[in-house]
Motif scaffolding. Structure first.
Motif, PDB file in Angstrom:
ATOM      1  N   UNK A 123       0.850  -1.278  -0.001  1.00 54.93           N
ATOM      2  CA  UNK A 123      -0.082   0.060   0.248  1.00 54.93           C
ATOM      3  C   UNK A 123       0.819   1.254  -0.086  1.00 54.93           C
ATOM      4  N   UNK A 124       1.963   1.229   0.815  1.00 56.45           N
ATOM      5  CA  UNK A 124       2.869   2.464   0.874  1.00 56.45           C
ATOM      6  C   UNK A 124       3.584   2.706  -0.487  1.00 56.45           C
ATOM      7  N   UNK A 125       3.893   1.465  -1.077  1.00 54.38           N
ATOM      8  CA  UNK A 125       4.751   1.531  -1.984  1.00 54.38           C
ATOM      9  C   UNK A 125       3.849   2.160  -3.549  1.00 54.38           C
ATOM     10  N   UNK A 126       2.615   1.548  -3.520  1.00 52.07           N
ATOM     11  CA  UNK A 126       1.869   2.357  -4.537  1.00 52.07           C
ATOM     12  C   UNK A 126       1.576   3.769  -4.260  1.00 52.07           C
ATOM     13  N   UNK A 127       1.297   4.420  -3.050  1.00 51.65           N
ATOM     14  CA  UNK A 127       1.044   5.647  -2.589  1.00 51.65           C
ATOM     15  C   UNK A 127       2.056   6.336  -2.777  1.00 51.65           C
ATOM     16  N   UNK A 128       3.483   6.017  -2.743  1.00 47.93           N
ATOM     17  CA  UNK A 128       4.440   6.845  -2.954  1.00 47.93           C
ATOM     18  C   UNK A 128       5.077   6.823  -4.275  1.00 47.93           C
ATOM     19  N   UNK A 129       5.289   5.610  -4.843  1.00 45.90           N
ATOM     20  CA  UNK A 129       5.652   5.287  -6.325  1.00 45.90           C
ATOM     21  C   UNK A 129       4.586   5.700  -7.309  1.00 45.90           C
ATOM     22  N   UNK A 130       3.433   5.412  -7.081  1.00 49.58           N
ATOM     23  CA  UNK A 130       2.529   5.733  -8.195  1.00 49.58           C
ATOM     24  C   UNK A 130       1.250   6.291  -7.625  1.00 49.58           C
ATOM     25  N   UNK A 131       1.435   7.522  -7.145  1.00 47.93           N
ATOM     26  CA  UNK A 131       0.242   8.336  -6.316  1.00 47.93           C
ATOM     27  C   UNK A 131      -0.850   8.487  -7.327  1.00 47.93           C
ATOM     28  N   UNK A 132      -0.486   8.754  -8.498  1.00 48.02           N
ATOM     29  CA  UNK A 132      -1.566   9.195  -9.533  1.00 48.02           C
ATOM     30  C   UNK A 132      -2.543   8.048  -9.836  1.00 48.02           C
ATOM     31  N   UNK A 133      -1.947   6.864  -9.688  1.00 49.52           N
ATOM     32  CA  UNK A 133      -2.835   5.311 -10.076  1.00 49.52           C
ATOM     33  C   UNK A 133      -3.131   4.832  -8.783  1.00 49.52           C
ATOM     34  N   UNK A 134      -2.852   5.538  -7.312  1.00 53.86           N
ATOM     35  CA  UNK A 134      -3.354   4.809  -5.946  1.00 53.86           C
ATOM     36  C   UNK A 134      -4.817   4.236  -6.163  1.00 53.86           C
ATOM     37  N   UNK A 135      -5.798   5.234  -6.378  1.00 56.72           N
ATOM     38  CA  UNK A 135      -7.082   4.950  -6.403  1.00 56.72           C
ATOM     39  C   UNK A 135      -7.535   3.831  -7.222  1.00 56.72           C
ATOM     40  N   UNK A 136      -6.936   3.704  -8.341  1.00 53.10           N
ATOM     41  CA  UNK A 136      -7.298   2.816  -9.538  1.00 53.10           C
ATOM     42  C   UNK A 136      -6.746   1.330  -9.165  1.00 53.10           C
ATOM     43  N   UNK A 137      -5.501   1.314  -8.548  1.00 60.77           N
ATOM     44  CA  UNK A 137      -4.840   0.179  -8.327  1.00 60.77           C
ATOM     45  C   UNK A 137      -5.395  -0.503  -7.131  1.00 60.77           C
ATOM     46  N   UNK A 138      -5.593   0.122  -6.016  1.00 62.28           N
ATOM     47  CA  UNK A 138      -6.219  -0.437  -4.912  1.00 62.28           C
ATOM     48  C   UNK A 138      -7.598   0.088  -4.603  1.00 62.28           C
ATOM     49  N   UNK A 139      -8.520  -0.556  -5.322  1.00 62.23           N
ATOM     50  CA  UNK A 139      -9.592  -0.403  -5.438  1.00 62.23           C
ATOM     51  C   UNK A 139     -10.643  -1.162  -4.193  1.00 62.23           C
ATOM     52  N   UNK A 140     -11.661  -1.019  -3.902  1.00 63.11           N
ATOM     53  CA  UNK A 140     -12.381  -1.786  -2.710  1.00 63.11           C
ATOM     54  C   UNK A 140     -12.273  -3.100  -3.138  1.00 63.11           C
ATOM     55  N   UNK A 141     -12.245  -3.571  -4.401  1.00 62.17           N
ATOM     56  CA  UNK A 141     -12.557  -4.755  -4.831  1.00 62.17           C
ATOM     57  C   UNK A 141     -11.159  -5.496  -4.651  1.00 62.17           C
ATOM     58  N   UNK A 142     -10.300  -4.766  -5.028  1.00 63.61           N
ATOM     59  CA  UNK A 142      -8.886  -5.119  -4.922  1.00 63.61           C
ATOM     60  C   UNK A 142      -8.213  -5.629  -3.565  1.00 63.61           C
ATOM     61  N   UNK A 143      -8.865  -4.789  -2.520  1.00 66.36           N
ATOM     62  CA  UNK A 143      -8.463  -4.724  -1.321  1.00 66.36           C
ATOM     63  C   UNK A 143      -9.213  -5.989  -0.451  1.00 66.36           C
ATOM     64  N   UNK A 144     -10.249  -6.078  -1.002  1.00 65.01           N
ATOM     65  CA  UNK A 144     -10.967  -7.586  -0.510  1.00 65.01           C
ATOM     66  C   UNK A 144     -10.404  -8.783  -1.021  1.00 65.01           C
ATOM     67  N   UNK A 145      -9.898  -8.947  -2.273  1.00 65.04           N
ATOM     68  CA  UNK A 145      -9.194  -9.818  -2.746  1.00 65.04           C
ATOM     69  C   UNK A 145      -7.903 -10.028  -1.938  1.00 65.04           C
ATOM     70  N   UNK A 146      -7.242  -9.073  -1.574  1.00 60.55           N
ATOM     71  CA  UNK A 146      -5.892  -9.001  -1.018  1.00 60.55           C
ATOM     72  C   UNK A 146      -6.166  -9.765   0.446  1.00 60.55           C
ATOM     73  N   UNK A 147      -7.230  -9.213   1.231  1.00 66.42           N
ATOM     74  CA  UNK A 147      -7.546  -9.576   2.445  1.00 66.42           C
ATOM     75  C   UNK A 147      -8.053 -10.910   2.493  1.00 66.42           C
ATOM     76  N   UNK A 148      -8.838 -11.557   1.518  1.00 68.83           N
ATOM     77  CA  UNK A 148      -9.299 -12.979   1.735  1.00 68.83           C
ATOM     78  C   UNK A 148      -8.093 -13.750   1.185  1.00 68.83           C
ATOM     79  N   UNK A 149      -7.272 -13.394   0.299  1.00 64.13           N
ATOM     80  CA  UNK A 149      -6.009 -14.052  -0.059  1.00 64.13           C
ATOM     81  C   UNK A 149      -5.060 -14.241   1.114  1.00 64.13           C
ATOM     82  N   UNK A 150      -4.776 -13.396   1.665  1.00 65.08           N
ATOM     83  CA  UNK A 150      -3.730 -13.503   2.834  1.00 65.08           C
ATOM     84  C   UNK A 150      -4.239 -14.284   3.964  1.00 65.08           C
ATOM     85  N   UNK A 151      -5.470 -14.142   4.353  1.00 65.27           N
ATOM     86  CA  UNK A 151      -6.389 -14.686   5.578  1.00 65.27           C
ATOM     87  C   UNK A 151      -6.218 -16.270   5.034  1.00 65.27           C
TER      88      UNK A 151
END
Length: 324
Positions: A123-151
């Motif tokens: 999350x910090x990498x995307x926020x600092x290295x690709x700030x303009x694409x932050x909201x398009x990369x880390x969408x709610x759907x993507x966050x849910x996928x990350x949470x489900x996958x790591x769990x």
């Protein structure tokens, strides 16, 4: 041929000794453990409450932070209440299913904590290295996928530990020189070959955590490369400031974890009392410090905590005025 009836071998309770050598001091040792545990529960609950009710905190970073808070609550609650019951009530017995349940949640929350820290580094990498694409990369759907996958990954890694223990016959001592059940400690009580338990229970989770550390290191290497190429000093400080709390939590989590692992592997002269005391501190201190670190170093949370405190203080004063 001797056929083991495993249900009869595994039906009796185990005995948790506590901290060997410090039995006479258990009552006093329990006091700081109880205080730190209360701090952990209150701090993480406040953090979860603020993230839930404040719309300004409904961002990817804070979703991952809320997951970290929930996992920390599981980690500390899986071990500390039973430890306090041993220290204060002398309730040393634990059933075999209870032991397996405690072991699963302790190991599961440890591996999941590591995975969450890896996700927060991304999350910090995307926020600092690709700030303009932050909201398009880390969408709610993507966050849910990350949470489900790591769990799910953490669940699949730890669940075999349970089955590896249930296959073992326990026909000798059932006394565990510890305050809680952990995989290898319980396996060593079995009257059977535990080489698979040692291989899987040690290597697989540790290699998983090491892979998380490598990915976190790669993320922060790329972050630092991007930060040092920023044109202004203020921009560099602001970018580094957003990572400060996460770096502190990473150090608090991994430093004692790897110290404990190395001490178990190479610290043959270190006493068992120290190992067990350190293991107990590890499941209670990071969960207590994590919300404090984020509360102090993250401006959005700090401001909300101050408003939260002022609001309850005003409510308390109003209640006292009515009573008068």
């Amino acid at each position: 041929m001797v056929i083991f009836n495993q249900s009869s071998y595994n039906s009796g309770p185990f005995i948790l000794v506590g901290i060997p050598g410090l039995e006479k001091s258990h009552v006093w040792i329990g006091i700081p453990f109880f205080i730190i545990y209360i701090v952990a529960v209150v701090g993480n609950c406040i953090l979860l409450y603020l993230i839930a009710v404040e719309r300004s905190l409904h961002k990817p970073m804070f979703f991952f932070l809320s997951m970290l808070a929930m996992t920390d609550l599981i980690l500390s609650t899986a071990g500390v209440p039973k430890t306090l019951s041993i220290f204060w009530l002398g309730a040393r017995e634990i059933t075999f299913p209870g032991c397996l349940t405690q072991m699963f949640f302790l190991h599961y929350s440890f591996v999941l904590d590591s995975a969450i820290l890896m996700a927060m580094a991304f999350d910090r990498y995307v926020a600092i290295c690709s700030p303009l694409r932050y909201t398009t990369i880390l969408t709610p759907k993507t966050i849910i996928k990350i949470i489900v996958s790591i769990s799910f990954r953490s669940f699949c890694i730890i669940l075999p530990d349970v089955f590896l223990l249930t296959r073992l016959p326990f026909c000798r001592t059932r006394i565990i020189p510890h305050t809680y059940c952990e995989h290898i400690g319980v396996a060593r009580l079995a009257c059977a070959d535990i080489s698979i338990n040692i291989w899987y229970g040690f290597c697989v989770p540790i290699m998983t955590v090491i892979s998380d550390v490598i990915l976190i290191a790669v993320s922060y290497t790329l972050i630092l490369c991007t930060v040092f190429h920023l044109p202004s000093r203020d921009a560099r400080q602001k970018a580094l400031g957003t990572c400060g709390s996460h770096v502190c939590v990473i150090l608090m989590f991994y430093t004692p974890a790897f110290f404990s692992i190395l001490a178990h592997r190479f610290g043959h002269n270190v006493s068992r009392t120290f190992h067990i005391m350190f293991a107990n501190l590890y499941i209670v201190i990071p969960p207590a410090l994590n919300p404090i670190v984020y509360g102090v170093k993250t401006k959005q949370i700090k401001d909300k905590v101050i408003l939260f405190y002022q609001g309850y203080r005003m409510m308390f004063h109003c209640a006292m005025e009515k009573l008068r």
